[in-house]
Scaffold this motif. Sequence first.
Motif, PDB file in Angstrom:
ATOM      1  N   UNK A   4      -5.313 -14.625  20.861  1.00  0.00           N
ATOM      2  CA  UNK A   4      -6.019 -13.580  21.137  1.00  0.00           C
ATOM      3  C   UNK A   4      -7.233 -13.899  22.008  1.00  0.00           C
ATOM      4  N   UNK A   5      -7.526 -13.381  23.248  1.00  0.00           N
ATOM      5  CA  UNK A   5      -8.456 -13.495  23.992  1.00  0.00           C
ATOM      6  C   UNK A   5      -9.600 -12.479  23.673  1.00  0.00           C
ATOM      7  N   UNK A   6     -10.969 -12.851  23.496  1.00  0.00           N
ATOM      8  CA  UNK A   6     -12.012 -11.918  23.189  1.00  0.00           C
ATOM      9  C   UNK A   6     -13.321 -12.079  24.228  1.00  0.00           C
ATOM     10  N   UNK A  30       2.363 -14.189  24.697  1.00  0.00           N
ATOM     11  CA  UNK A  30       3.224 -14.449  25.605  1.00  0.00           C
ATOM     12  C   UNK A  30       2.463 -15.440  26.806  1.00  0.00           C
ATOM     13  N   UNK A  31       1.518 -14.937  27.281  1.00  0.00           N
ATOM     14  CA  UNK A  31       0.994 -15.552  28.426  1.00  0.00           C
ATOM     15  C   UNK A  31       0.474 -17.151  28.114  1.00  0.00           C
ATOM     16  N   UNK A  32      -0.028 -17.297  26.692  1.00  0.00           N
ATOM     17  CA  UNK A  32      -0.326 -18.602  26.282  1.00  0.00           C
ATOM     18  C   UNK A  32       1.023 -19.483  25.922  1.00  0.00           C
ATOM     19  N   UNK A  33       1.988 -18.906  25.679  1.00  0.00           N
ATOM     20  CA  UNK A  33       3.304 -19.589  25.529  1.00  0.00           C
ATOM     21  C   UNK A  33       3.822 -20.123  26.815  1.00  0.00           C
ATOM     22  N   UNK A  34       3.583 -19.389  27.902  1.00  0.00           N
ATOM     23  CA  UNK A  34       3.924 -19.466  29.388  1.00  0.00           C
ATOM     24  C   UNK A  34       2.947 -20.727  29.812  1.00  0.00           C
ATOM     25  N   UNK A  35       1.915 -20.620  29.232  1.00  0.00           N
ATOM     26  CA  UNK A  35       0.825 -21.890  29.708  1.00  0.00           C
ATOM     27  C   UNK A  35       1.234 -22.973  29.225  1.00  0.00           C
TER      28      UNK A  35
END
Length: 263
Positions: A4-6, A30-35
Motif C-alpha cells: 500500500x502507498x500512503x 501489482x506495481x510492486x511485484x512488477x518492480x
Amino acid sequence: PEWISVSGDPVFDDDGKFTGHQGTATIITRRKKTEILNERLVTAFDAVEEVVAVLDADERFVFCNKKFLEVNKDVLDSVAPGKTMEDHLRAMVDAGIAPAAPGEEEAWRNPAAPFETFRKDGTWLQLREQRLSGGGTILLGTDITEMKKTQNALQRSDLRLRDFLDSTTDWLWEMGSDLKYTFVSEQGLAVTPLKPEEVIGRSRNELFSSDAERDSWYRHVEDLKAHRPFRDHRYTWLRGDGKVLYLSTSGRPFFDDDGNFLG
C-alpha cells in the motif's frame, strides 16, 4: 499481503492549530511485484557476460545491461534511455569505433539472423535480434574476439601447411570416410597428367588399380577398407603417353574423439 502507498497532508484550523491529517491510500501490490521482477531481471542481465539491450517499438533504448555499457563506454550518451538505435550507430561512426561510413549503419543489422560486427579496437561481436510481443526488440550479443583470433590463427596455419605441401615433390593426399580423395597437393601431381579436379571425389581404385599387381593391390584395398595404416605400398602406373611410373604410397587412418573413422 498487500503493498500500500500512503500520502497525506497536515490539516490546520483558522487559528493555525493542527487538527490532523488528510490523505489517500492506494493498493500497489501489482506495481510492486512488477518492480521486484524488474529488479531481479536487471540483476540477472547484469550478471551475464552477454551484451543485452531492450528497445521499444520506436527503436528507442529502454534498458542496457552492464556488459552492453562496458562495450559502449566511449558512446554512453547514445545508449541512454530514449535514445534511438540510429543515434547509437551514428555515434559509433563519429567516434571511429565502427569501420563503416555514415549512411551504412543499417548494413550492420540483420534481424533475420545472427550477424557479426567488427570494431576498430579489435573487438568482434556476434549479435542477434529478437522481436518482442509488444513491438519492441531485445538485442543479444556475445564477444567472439578470442574465437575469431583462434579462427584466424588456424587459417594462417592452414595456409602455411598448404604452402608446405605444394612445395614438396612428394604427392600428399587426404581421403574422406568414403575413401575418396578430398585433397591432393598440386606439386605432387606434376609428374602425372592428372589435375587436382580430376582426382578429388574419386577413389584410389578408380585411378590407379593395376592387373599387374593384383594381389598386392587387393591387400592394399583391404587395408583401406579395414582402416589400417599402411607403409610403402608399391605399384606401377601407366601414363597416357606410355611412360610407366613407379610409385610408393603410405597412409594412416584418422578418427574423431568418439572413434568414428574420418578418412
